[in-house]
Design a protein around this motif. Structure first.
Motif, PDB file in Angstrom:
ATOM      1  N   ASN A   3       2.666 -17.416   2.618  1.00  0.00           N
ATOM      2  CA  ASN A   3       3.628 -16.336   2.800  1.00  0.00           C
ATOM      3  C   ASN A   3       4.039 -15.711   1.475  1.00  0.00           C
ATOM      4  OD1 ASN A   3       3.744 -16.663   5.596  1.00  0.00           O
ATOM      5  ND2 ASN A   3       5.241 -18.327   5.419  1.00  0.00           N
ATOM      6  N   GLN A   6       4.674 -11.892   1.348  1.00  0.00           N
ATOM      7  CA  GLN A   6       5.605 -11.245   2.269  1.00  0.00           C
ATOM      8  C   GLN A   6       6.770 -10.518   1.599  1.00  0.00           C
ATOM      9  OE1 GLN A   6       6.798 -13.916   5.359  1.00  0.00           O
ATOM     10  NE2 GLN A   6       4.797 -13.930   6.335  1.00  0.00           N
ATOM     11  N   PRO A   7       7.463 -11.103   0.622  1.00  0.00           N
ATOM     12  CA  PRO A   7       8.570 -10.364  -0.007  1.00  0.00           C
ATOM     13  C   PRO A   7       8.122  -9.048  -0.612  1.00  0.00           C
ATOM     14  CG  PRO A   7       8.688 -12.680  -0.563  1.00  0.00           C
ATOM     15  CD  PRO A   7       7.375 -12.477   0.118  1.00  0.00           C
ATOM     16  N   GLN A   9       5.541  -7.307   0.280  1.00  0.00           N
ATOM     17  CA  GLN A   9       5.170  -6.393   1.365  1.00  0.00           C
ATOM     18  C   GLN A   9       6.405  -5.755   1.989  1.00  0.00           C
ATOM     19  OE1 GLN A   9       2.834  -8.773   4.004  1.00  0.00           O
ATOM     20  NE2 GLN A   9       1.033  -8.818   2.664  1.00  0.00           N
ATOM     21  N   LYS A  10       7.455  -6.551   2.154  1.00  0.00           N
ATOM     22  CA  LYS A  10       8.697  -6.023   2.728  1.00  0.00           C
ATOM     23  C   LYS A  10       9.316  -4.987   1.809  1.00  0.00           C
ATOM     24  CE  LYS A  10       9.850 -10.168   5.408  1.00  0.00           C
ATOM     25  NZ  LYS A  10      10.824 -11.296   5.563  1.00  0.00           N
ATOM     26  N   ALA A  11       9.309  -5.290   0.494  1.00  0.00           N
ATOM     27  CA  ALA A  11       9.862  -4.338  -0.465  1.00  0.00           C
ATOM     28  C   ALA A  11       9.055  -3.043  -0.456  1.00  0.00           C
ATOM     29  CB  ALA A  11       9.879  -4.951  -1.863  1.00  0.00           C
ATOM     30  N   PHE A  13       7.348  -1.876   2.039  1.00  0.00           N
ATOM     31  CA  PHE A  13       7.619  -1.194   3.303  1.00  0.00           C
ATOM     32  C   PHE A  13       8.925  -0.405   3.231  1.00  0.00           C
ATOM     33  CE2 PHE A  13       9.633  -1.385   7.571  1.00  0.00           C
ATOM     34  CZ  PHE A  13       8.739  -0.561   8.243  1.00  0.00           C
ATOM     35  N   LEU A  14       9.963  -1.026   2.632  1.00  0.00           N
ATOM     36  CA  LEU A  14      11.251  -0.347   2.497  1.00  0.00           C
ATOM     37  C   LEU A  14      11.143   0.866   1.575  1.00  0.00           C
ATOM     38  CD1 LEU A  14      13.692  -3.397   2.237  1.00  0.00           C
ATOM     39  CD2 LEU A  14      13.401  -1.844   4.178  1.00  0.00           C
ATOM     40  N   ARG A  15      10.406   0.708   0.476  1.00  0.00           N
ATOM     41  CA  ARG A  15      10.211   1.850  -0.429  1.00  0.00           C
ATOM     42  C   ARG A  15       9.495   2.990   0.276  1.00  0.00           C
ATOM     43  NH1 ARG A  15       9.223  -2.213  -4.443  1.00  0.00           N
ATOM     44  NH2 ARG A  15       6.974  -2.110  -3.975  1.00  0.00           N
ATOM     45  N   SER A  16       8.530   2.636   1.128  1.00  0.00           N
ATOM     46  CA  SER A  16       7.794   3.668   1.862  1.00  0.00           C
ATOM     47  C   SER A  16       8.719   4.424   2.815  1.00  0.00           C
ATOM     48  CB  SER A  16       6.649   3.015   2.642  1.00  0.00           C
ATOM     49  OG  SER A  16       5.954   3.972   3.412  1.00  0.00           O
ATOM     50  N   SER A  25      17.521   7.896   5.001  1.00  0.00           N
ATOM     51  CA  SER A  25      17.857   6.722   4.185  1.00  0.00           C
ATOM     52  C   SER A  25      19.188   6.920   3.486  1.00  0.00           C
ATOM     53  CB  SER A  25      16.748   6.471   3.150  1.00  0.00           C
ATOM     54  OG  SER A  25      15.508   6.255   3.773  1.00  0.00           O
TER      55      SER A  25
END
Length: 313
Positions: A3, A6-7, A9-11, A13-16, A25
Motif C-alpha cells: 500500500n 496509496q498516500p 495516489q490520494k494526494a 487525486f485531490l490535486r486533480s 474546490s
C-alpha cells in the motif's frame, strides 16, 4: 498487499480535483473551513449556549476571538490553496497582483470612504426621520479611521481575496457578469449563516427573515462590488475598502447618527438592503447587466482546467 503508493495516489487525486474544479474546490473549502472553526463560537454562551464557556471580549466584542479565526481560515486560505494547486506560482502572482493594485483614480477611494457612509445615512432617514438624527461626538469621529483600518485588516483581508480576487475573475467569464455575480452573492451570504446563531447575528432575537434578507443584501452588494472591481481594472484594495466602509459605519457611527434606531440589527439591515438594492438596480439598468465587464482575448475554462483570464476596466 503493498500500500506504499496509496498516500501519493490520494494526494494526486485531490490535486486533480482542485485543478479541474477550482471554483467548486474553493467554495467547499471556504465554507467548510469557516463553519468548522465557527462551531465553538456557535455552541458557546455567545451562541446557542450548548457549551458552558464564553469567548472573552476584545475591543468590546466577542467576534474578534469567536468569529475572526474562522473568517481567516475560510475565503483567503481557500483561495491561496486552490490557486497554488491549480495554477502554481504564476497564478499566485496574478492573485497577489490584484491584492496590491492600489494605484487607481482617487475618485474610487472617495466613493468607498465617503460615498458609502453618506449613502447609508441617506438611506436611514426614511426609517428614523431627519428630526431624530444626531451629530456624532468627536470621539466617534476620531474612531472612524482606526476602525476602518481594523475592518480592512480583519473583514477585508479575510474575505475579499477569496470572493472578489479569486472567485469573481473565474465566475464572470464562465457564467457572465450578472449570473456570476448573483451566484457569488448567494454563496457569500450562505457562508455567513452559522453566525446568525451567535451574537454577530443578534441571536436569540433572530427569525428566518433575517438570514434571507441578509443573503439578498449580499447579492445587491455583490452587484455594486463587481461593477467597482471591473471599473477599477480589478483593484482589490478598493473592493476591500468598500466592504470595510460599510461595516465600519454600521459598527461605529450608526447608533450615534440614528439614536432612535440604536443598535438594532433589523434597522441597519433594512437600510443596507435599501441603499445597495437601489444602487444595484441603477447599475443593472445603466450597464444593461454587463457591470463594466469586458473579457480579455484568452481561452479559459475554469471548471475543466486551463489558464485563468481576467477583465479590464
Amino acid at each position: 498487499m503493498d500500500n506504499r503508493g496509496q498516500p501519493g495516489q490520494k494526494a494526486g487525486f485531490l490535486r486533480s480535483i482542485v485543478r479541474h474544479h477550482p471554483l467548486t474546490s474553493f467554495f467547499v473549502l471556504a465554507t467548510g473551513l469557516s463553519w468548522i472553526a465557527w462551531t465553538p463560537y456557535v455552541m458557546s454562551k455567545n451562541g446557542i449556549g450548548e457549551e458552558d464557556f464564553e469567548f472573552p471580549k476584545v475591543l468590546g466584542t466577542s467576534q474578534i476571538l469567536g468569529m475572526l479565526p474562522g473568517a481567516y481560515l475560510g475565503p483567503i486560505l481557500a483561495a491561496f490553496i486552490v490557486t497554488a494547486v491549480a495554477e502554481g506560482r504564476p497564478g499566485l502572482r496574478r492573485w497577489l497582483g490584484r491584492l496590491l493594485k492600489w494605484r487607481v483614480n482617487w475618485k474610487w477611494y472617495v466613493l468607498a470612504l465617503i460615498g458609502v457612509p453618506v449613502a447609508l445615512i441617506l438611506g436611514g432617514i426614511p426609517f428614523a426621520g431627519v428630526a431624530n438624527m444626531a451629530v456624532p461626538p468627536a470621539t466617534v469621529l476620531v474612531a472612524i479611521v482606526p476602525g476602518l483600518i481594523l475592518q480592512v485588516l480583519t473583514t477585508g483581508i479575510a474575505e475579499e481575496p477569496g470572493w472578489r480576487d479569486f472567485a469573481l475573475p473565474l465566475m464572470q467569464p464562465r457564467f457572465g457578469p450578472l449570473p456570476g455575480t448573483l451566484l457569488l452573492g448567494v454563496l457569500w451570504g450562505i457562508w455567513h449563516l452559522p453566525l446568525f446563531l451567535t451574537e454577530w447575528g443578534g441571536y436569540p432575537n433572530v427569525t428566518w427573515v433575517d438570514p434571507v434578507e441578509f443573503i439578498i443584501s449580499c447579492i445587491a452588494i455583490s452587484i455594486v462590488m463587481t461593477w467597482v472591481f471591473n471599473r477599477t481594472g480589478e483593484s482589490l484594495p478598493v473592493a476591500m475598502l468598500l466592504h470595510a466602509s460599510v461595516n465600519n459605519f454600521l459598527s461605529i457611527g450608526w447608533a450615534f447618527v440614528f439614536p432612535t434606531l440604536g443598535d438594532s440589527h433589523q434597522s441597519s439591515a433594512h437600510v443596507v438592503l435599501l441603499v445597495f438594492g437601489l444602487t444595484a438596480l441603477v447599475l443593472l439598468v445603466t450597464t444593461r447587466g454587463r457591470l463594466a465587464y469586458r473579457p480579455r482575448a484568452a481561452t479559459e475554462v475554469p471548471e475543466t482546467g486551463g489558464a485563468r483570464t481576467g477583465v479590464t476596466g
